[in-house]
Design a protein around this motif. Structure first.
Motif, PDB file in Angstrom:
ATOM      1  N   GLU A   1      -0.899   4.117  10.429  1.00  0.00           N
ATOM      2  CA  GLU A   1      -0.875   5.445   9.815  1.00  0.00           C
ATOM      3  C   GLU A   1      -1.392   5.413   8.380  1.00  0.00           C
ATOM      4  N   LEU A   2      -1.293   4.253   7.741  1.00  0.00           N
ATOM      5  CA  LEU A   2      -1.718   4.132   6.352  1.00  0.00           C
ATOM      6  C   LEU A   2      -3.227   4.280   6.165  1.00  0.00           C
ATOM      7  N   LYS A   3      -3.976   4.310   7.262  1.00  0.00           N
ATOM      8  CA  LYS A   3      -5.425   4.528   7.172  1.00  0.00           C
ATOM      9  C   LYS A   3      -5.724   5.963   6.739  1.00  0.00           C
ATOM     10  N   ASP A   4      -4.811   6.879   7.043  1.00  0.00           N
ATOM     11  CA  ASP A   4      -4.969   8.279   6.653  1.00  0.00           C
ATOM     12  C   ASP A   4      -4.000   8.567   5.504  1.00  0.00           C
ATOM     13  N   VAL A   5      -4.440   8.273   4.293  1.00  0.00           N
ATOM     14  CA  VAL A   5      -3.592   8.377   3.099  1.00  0.00           C
ATOM     15  C   VAL A   5      -3.089   9.802   2.889  1.00  0.00           C
TER      16      VAL A   5
ATOM     17  N   ALA B   1       0.839  -1.205   0.000  1.00  0.00           N
ATOM     18  CA  ALA B   1       0.000   0.000   0.000  1.00  0.00           C
ATOM     19  C   ALA B   1       0.873   1.253   0.000  1.00  0.00           C
ATOM     20  N   LEU B   2       1.934   1.251   0.792  1.00  0.00           N
ATOM     21  CA  LEU B   2       2.834   2.394   0.844  1.00  0.00           C
ATOM     22  C   LEU B   2       3.567   2.574  -0.481  1.00  0.00           C
ATOM     23  N   ARG B   3       4.015   1.487  -1.079  1.00  0.00           N
ATOM     24  CA  ARG B   3       4.702   1.578  -2.369  1.00  0.00           C
ATOM     25  C   ARG B   3       3.786   2.148  -3.443  1.00  0.00           C
ATOM     26  N   ARG B   4       2.544   1.718  -3.474  1.00  0.00           N
ATOM     27  CA  ARG B   4       1.585   2.243  -4.456  1.00  0.00           C
ATOM     28  C   ARG B   4       1.369   3.745  -4.263  1.00  0.00           C
ATOM     29  N   LEU B   5       1.241   4.146  -3.017  1.00  0.00           N
ATOM     30  CA  LEU B   5       1.052   5.553  -2.704  1.00  0.00           C
ATOM     31  C   LEU B   5       2.253   6.374  -3.179  1.00  0.00           C
TER      32      LEU B   5
ATOM     33  N   PHE C   1      10.926   2.626   5.952  1.00  0.00           N
ATOM     34  CA  PHE C   1      10.519   1.335   6.479  1.00  0.00           C
ATOM     35  C   PHE C   1       9.007   1.364   6.678  1.00  0.00           C
ATOM     36  N   ALA C   2       8.314   0.325   6.250  1.00  0.00           N
ATOM     37  CA  ALA C   2       6.892   0.151   6.511  1.00  0.00           C
ATOM     38  C   ALA C   2       6.791  -0.859   7.654  1.00  0.00           C
TER      39      ALA C   2
END
Length: 150
Positions: free
Chosen positions: A118-122, A26-30, A61-62
């Motif tokens: 934290e990834l819930k708040d893009v 998800a972080l990489r896509r963002l 780091f994720a």
């Protein structure tokens, strides 16, 4: 006491991966959507960072809240069953994270940790990443420009 059977817990634990986890993807896509390009899991760097920006000398780091024990997070708590095993294991993860970060910084790398929750708040993560990385290069900026003689 665990809420699920030993067999089910064992099956769940076998499916957990060390890379290409859901939060990491998800972080990489963002980050890719923001226009940044990166490398993955550089084995020559301490801690094998999830996302590496070699030209900027920055890494991200994720971290999963449970595995890396996110302070104050609901998911970052030690299980009540087999406390001796889990406390030691999760503490080793935290020590390794601290050592990896210190080694990276000694080598001149800047480090950002993005927690799973934290990834819930893009929008907030996007702002954090942009602030950390600076401006993204426009697409096609790597293409060579022909110089015209006048």
């Amino acid at each position: 006491m665990d809420k699920i059977s030993t067999e089910r817990r064992s099956a769940n634990m076998r499916r957990i991966r060390s890379k290409d986890t859901s939060p990491e993807i998800a972080l990489r896509r963002l980050i890719h959507g923001l226009g940044y390009r990166f490398r993955l899991h550089r084995k020559d760097l301490p801690g094998r960072p999830d996302i590496v920006f070699p030209g900027r000398r920055k890494v991200i780091f994720a971290h999963g809240c449970f595995w890396h024990q996110h302070p104050g997070c609901r998911e970052g708590r030690v299980p009540s069953s087999r406390l001796d095993y889990w406390a030691a294991k999760l503490e080793r993860n935290q020590v390794r994270d601290t050592e990896s970060r210190a080694l990276l910084e000694e080598q001149g790398w800047r480090v950002l940790v993005v927690w799973e929750c934290e990834l819930k708040d893009v929008a907030a993560v996007s702002r954090t990443v942009k602030r950390f990385l600076g401006h993204a290069r426009p697409r096609g900026s790597n293409a060579q420009v022909k110089r015209v003689k006048r």
